[in-house]
Motif scaffolding. Structure first.
Motif, short mmCIF file in Angstrom:
data_model
loop_
_atom_site.label_atom_id
_atom_site.label_comp_id
_atom_site.label_asym_id
_atom_site.label_seq_id
_atom_site.Cartn_x
_atom_site.Cartn_y
_atom_site.Cartn_z
N GLY A 182 0.83 -1.20 0.00
CA GLY A 182 0.00 0.00 0.00
C GLY A 182 0.86 1.24 0.00
N ASN A 183 0.49 2.23 0.82
CA ASN A 183 1.26 3.48 0.86
C ASN A 183 2.08 3.63 2.14
N VAL A 184 2.21 2.52 2.93
CA VAL A 184 2.95 2.58 4.19
C VAL A 184 4.13 1.61 4.17
N THR A 185 5.26 2.08 4.65
CA THR A 185 6.42 1.22 4.91
C THR A 185 7.26 1.88 6.00
N GLY A 186 8.41 1.31 6.32
CA GLY A 186 9.24 1.90 7.37
C GLY A 186 9.96 0.84 8.17
N THR A 187 10.09 1.07 9.46
CA THR A 187 10.84 0.18 10.34
C THR A 187 9.98 -0.27 11.52
N THR A 188 10.34 -1.42 12.08
CA THR A 188 9.66 -1.94 13.26
C THR A 188 10.68 -2.21 14.36
N PHE A 189 10.24 -2.08 15.62
CA PHE A 189 11.16 -2.28 16.75
C PHE A 189 10.94 -3.61 17.45
N LEU A 190 9.87 -4.34 17.11
CA LEU A 190 9.54 -5.57 17.83
C LEU A 190 10.27 -6.77 17.25
#
Length: 305
Positions: free
Chosen positions: A111-119
């Protein structure tokens, strides 16, 4: 000139840990060749710990027609996604972006969201284990939780992982909710009534912004406390174990660069942390009367004097 918008659940103050993440991301963008006012325009909104204000702020930012939105945490990313339409959203430090309905999969967000995760799996068990190694005869642990931090599936997953780890280690948990920053003081009164022997602060953008106050209340209440990020130990908590949030923000800056150069969020895989750090505040340990063994100190990534 490209225009990016920042949406934060925290405050626009240097004492706020999320603001420090924003500063680190901007510095990394500068290293990549972007300078505000020359080849980059910036809009910013800060919710000051009031997550209910984020949807309105996200709508305001969308009204400025930015080229992309940078949202700090799942708490900000969800309203950003709901209002952004086709505008790319780069999320810094998401929890479980699939369970929270932000993306289709980590490999192909879609979709239009991406990035990083901390879990990462096993963090709750590791935090309880480390706390038990430092606090003698520990039997009851208070867990400070923000129940609305993430979606119901993610919160259930976090709670279940904590409960399974506690049973394995023979510990009793006292779940203490804090729905807003104003609830933190009363939460500590509840811990004292139940006779907690230590404290774990669950991941939450709102609690992250309250680390300094939580660390101070824990010390005043003689509670050895563990946080989810190094800022907790830096601000006076006994220990922290988790991803370095400032490094994670720097890592996320590369997504901004790629999208401004033509990449699409749907095809940029969400990045997970590879390294986790244990930080111990030795001054707090002394004030709590805790003796930390040399062997335990040797496994720490950093010591706060």
């Amino acid at each position: 000139m490209p225009r990016i918008a920042f949406l934060s659940p925290g405050r626009s103050e240097r004492s706020d840990p999320i603001f420090n993440m924003l500063t680190a991301l901007l510095q990394r963008l500068h290293d990549l060749g972007y300078t505000e006012g020359q080849n980059l325009a910036i809009e910013q909104r800060f919710a000051d710990g009031r997550s209910d204000r984020l949807p309105e702020m996200a709508a305001e930012l969308v009204g400025h027609k930015p080229d992309l939105i940078v949202a700090f945490s799942t708490t900000a990313a969800r309203p950003a996604k709901q209002t952004a339409g086709t505008i790319p959203v780069i999320a810094v430090g998401m929890a479980d972006p699939v369970a929270d309905g932000l993306i289709a999969s980590r490999a192909r967000p879609g979709g239009n969201v991406t990035g990083t995760t901390f879990l990462s799996p096993g963090l709750a068990a590791k935090r309880l284990q480390l706390l038990g190694e430092v606090v003698p005869r520990l039997s009851r642990v208070a867990v400070l939780s923000h129940p609305n931090a993430y979606s119901e599936p993610t919160m259930a997953e976090l709670s279940n992982e904590m409960e399974v780890a506690a049973r394995t280690l023979g510990l009793q948990l006292q779940i203490v909710p804090a729905f807003s920053p104003e609830d933190v003081v009363s939460a500590f009164a509840a811990m004292a009534r139940e006779g907690a022997g230590a404290l774990i602060v669950m991941p939450s953008p709102i609690l992250f912004g309250e680390y300094k106050r939580i660390a101070s209340l824990a010390l005043n209440g003689r509670l050895p406390a563990m946080g989810a990020a190094r800022e907790f130990a830096d601000l006076g908590g006994l220990m922290s174990y988790g991803v370095n949030q400032v490094d994670l923000a720097r890592q996320t800056a590369t997504f901004v660069d790629k999208i401004l150069k033509g990449a699409t969020p749907a095809e940029l895989p969400v990045e997970q942390p590879n390294n986790f750090e244990l930080v111990i505040n030795l001054k707090t340990a002394r004030e709590l009367g805790l003796t930390i063994s040399r062997e335990f100190l040797l496994i720490a990534d950093d010591l706060v004097e």
